[in-house]
Enzyme design. Structure first.
Site, PDB file in Angstrom:
ATOM      1  N   HIS A 133      -1.056   0.143  -9.573  1.00  0.00           N
ATOM      2  CA  HIS A 133      -1.756  -0.788  -8.659  1.00  0.00           C
ATOM      3  C   HIS A 133      -2.325  -1.993  -9.422  1.00  0.00           C
ATOM      4  CE1 HIS A 133      -3.846  -0.897  -4.479  1.00  0.00           C
ATOM      5  NE2 HIS A 133      -3.633  -2.126  -4.925  1.00  0.00           N
TER       6      HIS A 133
ATOM      7  N   ARG B 249       0.857  -1.192   0.000  1.00  0.00           N
ATOM      8  CA  ARG B 249       0.000   0.000   0.000  1.00  0.00           C
ATOM      9  C   ARG B 249       0.892   1.241   0.000  1.00  0.00           C
ATOM     10  NH1 ARG B 249      -3.527  -2.933  -1.424  1.00  0.00           N
ATOM     11  NH2 ARG B 249      -5.448  -3.487  -0.317  1.00  0.00           N
TER      12      ARG B 249
HETATM   13  P1  NAP Z   1      -1.473 -11.810   4.892  1.00  0.00           P
HETATM   14  O1  NAP Z   1      -1.594 -13.216   4.422  1.00  0.00           O
HETATM   15  O2  NAP Z   1      -2.428 -11.305   5.912  1.00  0.00           O
HETATM   16  O3  NAP Z   1       0.035 -11.651   5.451  1.00  0.00           O
HETATM   17  C1  NAP Z   1       0.462 -10.525   6.119  1.00  0.00           C
HETATM   18  C2  NAP Z   1       1.900 -10.746   6.595  1.00  0.00           C
HETATM   19  O4  NAP Z   1       2.388  -9.505   7.135  1.00  0.00           O
HETATM   20  C3  NAP Z   1       2.008 -11.798   7.709  1.00  0.00           C
HETATM   21  O5  NAP Z   1       3.168 -12.578   7.528  1.00  0.00           O
HETATM   22  C4  NAP Z   1       2.133 -10.946   8.962  1.00  0.00           C
HETATM   23  O6  NAP Z   1       2.867 -11.528  10.027  1.00  0.00           O
HETATM   24  C5  NAP Z   1       2.926  -9.770   8.431  1.00  0.00           C
HETATM   25  N1  NAP Z   1       2.744  -8.596   9.301  1.00  0.00           N
HETATM   26  C6  NAP Z   1       1.611  -7.913   9.592  1.00  0.00           C
HETATM   27  N2  NAP Z   1       1.850  -6.913  10.475  1.00  0.00           N
HETATM   28  C7  NAP Z   1       3.182  -6.992  10.746  1.00  0.00           C
HETATM   29  C8  NAP Z   1       4.046  -6.259  11.598  1.00  0.00           C
HETATM   30  N3  NAP Z   1       3.601  -5.253  12.364  1.00  0.00           N
HETATM   31  N4  NAP Z   1       5.349  -6.616  11.631  1.00  0.00           N
HETATM   32  C9  NAP Z   1       5.825  -7.654  10.902  1.00  0.00           C
HETATM   33  N5  NAP Z   1       5.057  -8.389  10.061  1.00  0.00           N
HETATM   34  C10 NAP Z   1       3.753  -8.063   9.992  1.00  0.00           C
HETATM   35  O7  NAP Z   1      -1.527 -10.792   3.663  1.00  0.00           O
HETATM   36  P2  NAP Z   1      -1.302 -11.099   2.101  1.00  0.00           P
HETATM   37  O8  NAP Z   1      -2.463 -11.811   1.524  1.00  0.00           O
HETATM   38  O9  NAP Z   1       0.040 -11.719   1.930  1.00  0.00           O
HETATM   39  O10 NAP Z   1      -1.324  -9.599   1.505  1.00  0.00           O
HETATM   40  C11 NAP Z   1      -0.411  -8.604   1.940  1.00  0.00           C
HETATM   41  C12 NAP Z   1      -0.818  -7.238   1.421  1.00  0.00           C
HETATM   42  O11 NAP Z   1      -0.532  -7.126   0.033  1.00  0.00           O
HETATM   43  C13 NAP Z   1      -2.309  -6.916   1.506  1.00  0.00           C
HETATM   44  O12 NAP Z   1      -2.681  -6.474   2.793  1.00  0.00           O
HETATM   45  C14 NAP Z   1      -2.459  -5.816   0.473  1.00  0.00           C
HETATM   46  O13 NAP Z   1      -2.319  -4.540   1.082  1.00  0.00           O
HETATM   47  C15 NAP Z   1      -1.289  -6.036  -0.495  1.00  0.00           C
HETATM   48  N6  NAP Z   1      -1.770  -6.386  -1.861  1.00  0.00           N
HETATM   49  C16 NAP Z   1      -1.418  -5.598  -2.911  1.00  0.00           C
HETATM   50  C17 NAP Z   1      -1.840  -5.921  -4.194  1.00  0.00           C
HETATM   51  C18 NAP Z   1      -1.442  -5.118  -5.406  1.00  0.00           C
HETATM   52  O14 NAP Z   1      -1.957  -5.351  -6.493  1.00  0.00           O
HETATM   53  N7  NAP Z   1      -0.516  -4.211  -5.300  1.00  0.00           N
HETATM   54  C19 NAP Z   1      -2.629  -7.076  -4.391  1.00  0.00           C
HETATM   55  C20 NAP Z   1      -2.958  -7.850  -3.304  1.00  0.00           C
HETATM   56  C21 NAP Z   1      -2.522  -7.511  -2.029  1.00  0.00           C
HETATM   57  P3  NAP Z   1       2.347 -12.869  10.775  1.00  0.00           P
HETATM   58  O15 NAP Z   1       2.534 -13.994   9.771  1.00  0.00           O
HETATM   59  O16 NAP Z   1       3.242 -13.008  11.937  1.00  0.00           O
HETATM   60  O17 NAP Z   1       0.891 -12.634  11.111  1.00  0.00           O
END
Ligand code: NAP
Length: 310
Positions: free
Chosen positions: A273, A225
Site C-alpha cells: 500500500h 483498495r
Molecule cells: P476520484 O477523483 O474520486 O475518481 C473516482 C473515479 O472513479 C471517477 O472517475 C468515478 O466516475 C469513477 N467511479 C466511481 N464509482 C464508479 C462506478 N460505480 N462505476 C464506474 N466508475 C466509477 O478518485 P481518485 O482521487 O482518482 O482516487 C481513486 C482511488 O484510489 C481512491 O478512492 C483510493 O481508494 C485509491 N488510492 C490508492 C492509493 C494507494 O496508495 N494505493 C493512493 C491514493 C488513492 P465519475 O468520474 O463518473 O464520477
C-alpha cells in the site's frame, strides 16, 4: 476554542503536528491523547480514526480524510451525517501513482521476472522481443488519479483508455462508462488498472465475470483498495492463463497475513500500500487551506458525496 484533531493509524502523528505548526501556527493541532475536551474539536484530520470516535465530537464541522479515499470515514456509523467530508486531491500523489503504475506495467511488459529467473540460473534465454504497441491499458476510474495515470501511460506510447461512472469526453483518450462500457473496456485491454473508490457499487468488481472479458494472458494492477478484488477469482484467472500476472498494492487484509498465498506466488508482484503515499508537506498544505476556508466561511475543496460513496 477550535482544535484540529490529527490522527494517522499505525504511524507517529508528531511529524504531522509539527508540519501544521510550521505551515499554520494559528491552527491548534493535537493528537488523540491530548484532547481533554471533545467539545473543543471542530475538525478531524485522519486516516482510520478508531471506530465510533467521530460521534463523540459534538461541535465537529469538518472531517478531512488523510487520503484520496474516504471509505475509512464512511465505514464509521457514528459519523454525524451533516458534517462535510473532504478528501486529499494533491498533484504530488497523482505523480507518485503514475510512477508506480508505470513501474508495474513496464515490469510486466519487459518481463523483468523472466530475467531475474534467468539470472538465478546464470544464463540468458534468447528470443525475447517486446512489442509495446500490443500493450493496451484500461484504467478503471477516471478521476484525479485515473486520468493522471492514463495520460502518463499515453505519454510513454501505450494505448490507454478509461472507464468512469458518468460519460466523459477527454481529448485523445478513449473512454467508456457505465455497466455496458465495462465489458467493452476489458475486451480492448491487455492490462487493467483499478483506480476506483471503494463503494457498494465497486466492491468485488475485479472478479471472474470481468476477467472473462480480458484477452488471454492479461495483466491486472490493483492500486485502489483490496475490497475491489475477489481473491479466489484472481488465483483461478492466474491458473487458467486468463491473467499472466498481477500487481497488488492493496489487499483485503492489511498488513497481509504471513500465511497468505500471495506472498509465495511468483505471478503476483506485491507492494505494501505504497503506490501513492500521502506527502507530509503537500498534503498538510491541502489540509491547512481547507481549515482556513472553513474558518473564513468559504467553500471547501475535495468534498465528497457520502451517498455516492466518493
Ligand atoms: P476520484 O477523483 O474520486 O475518481 C473516482 C473515479 O472513479 C471517477 O472517475 C468515478 O466516475 C469513477 N467511479 C466511481 N464509482 C464508479 C462506478 N460505480 N462505476 C464506474 N466508475 C466509477 O478518485 P481518485 O482521487 O482518482 O482516487 C481513486 C482511488 O484510489 C481512491 O478512492 C483510493 O481508494 C485509491 N488510492 C490508492 C492509493 C494507494 O496508495 N494505493 C493512493 C491514493 C488513492 P465519475 O468520474 O463518473 O464520477
Amino acid at each position: 476554542m477550535s482544535i484540529v484533531l490529527v490522527h494517522i493509524d499505525g504511524e507517529p502523528v508528531e511529524p504531522w503536528i509539527a508540519e501544521f505548526t510550521r505551515q499554520a501556527p494559528e491552527i491548534e493541532a493535537r493528537p488523540l491523547d491530548r484532547i481533554e475536551d471533545p467539545a473543543a474539536v471542530d475538525v478531524v484530520v485522519a486516516w482510520k480514526l478508531p471506530q465510533g470516535l467521530y460521534g463523540t465530537f459534538p461541535n465537529l464541522r469538518l472531517i478531512q480524510s488523510m487520503a484520496a479515499g474516504v471509505d475509512h470515514v464512511l465505514a464509521d456509523t457514528s459519523r454525524p451525517a451533516q458534517v462535510p467530508i473532504a478528501r486529499v486531491v494533491d498533484p504530488w500523489m497523482a505523480r507518485a501513482m503514475s510512477h508506480h503504475v508505470i513501474l508495474q506495467i513496464l515490469r510486466w511488459h519487459r518481463q523483468l521476472d523472466l530475467f531475474e529467473a534467468d539470472r538465478a540460473e546464470n544464463r540468458w534465454r534468447c528470443g525475447v522481443t517486446f512489442h509495446p504497441e500490443t500493450v493496451r491499458v484500461g484504467v478503471l476510474g477516471l478521476g484525479h488519479l485515473g486520468q493522471a495515470v492514463a495520460r502518463a501511460l499515453q505519454g510513454l506510447g501505450f494505448a490507454a483508455a478509461g472507464w468512469s461512472r458518468s460519460p466523459k469526453a477527454l481529448e485523445g483518450l478513449e473512454t467508456f462508462h457505465g455497466t455496458e462500457g465495462l465489458a467493452a473496456l476489458a475486451e480492448r485491454s491487455t492490462a487493467l488498472v483499478c483506480l476506483l473508490p471503494l463503494t457498494t457499487e465497486t466492491e468485488g468488481i475485479l472478479n471472474a465475470g470481468l476477467f472473462a472479458h480480458l484477452p488471454e494472458g492479461s495483466f491486472l494492477v490493483n492500486v485502489a483498495r483490496g475490497g475491489h478484488l475477489v481473491e479466489d477469482d484472481l488465483f483461478a484467472a492466474l491458473d487458467s492463463g486468463r491473467l499472466s500476472a498481477a500487481a497488488l498494492d492493496v489487499m483485503a487484509a492489511e498488513p497481509l497475513p504471513s500465511d497468505h498465498p500471495a506472498w509465495r506466488d511468483p505471478r503476483i508482484f506485491l507492494t505494501p500500500h505504497i503506490a501513492s503515499e500521502i506527502n507530509l508537506a503537500t498534503a498538510t498544505t491541502v489540509f491547512v487551506d481547507n481549515i482556513r476556508r472553513l474558518r473564513r466561511g468559504e467553500a471547501l475543496t475535495g468534498l465528497v458525496d457520502p451517498a455516492r460513496g466518493y
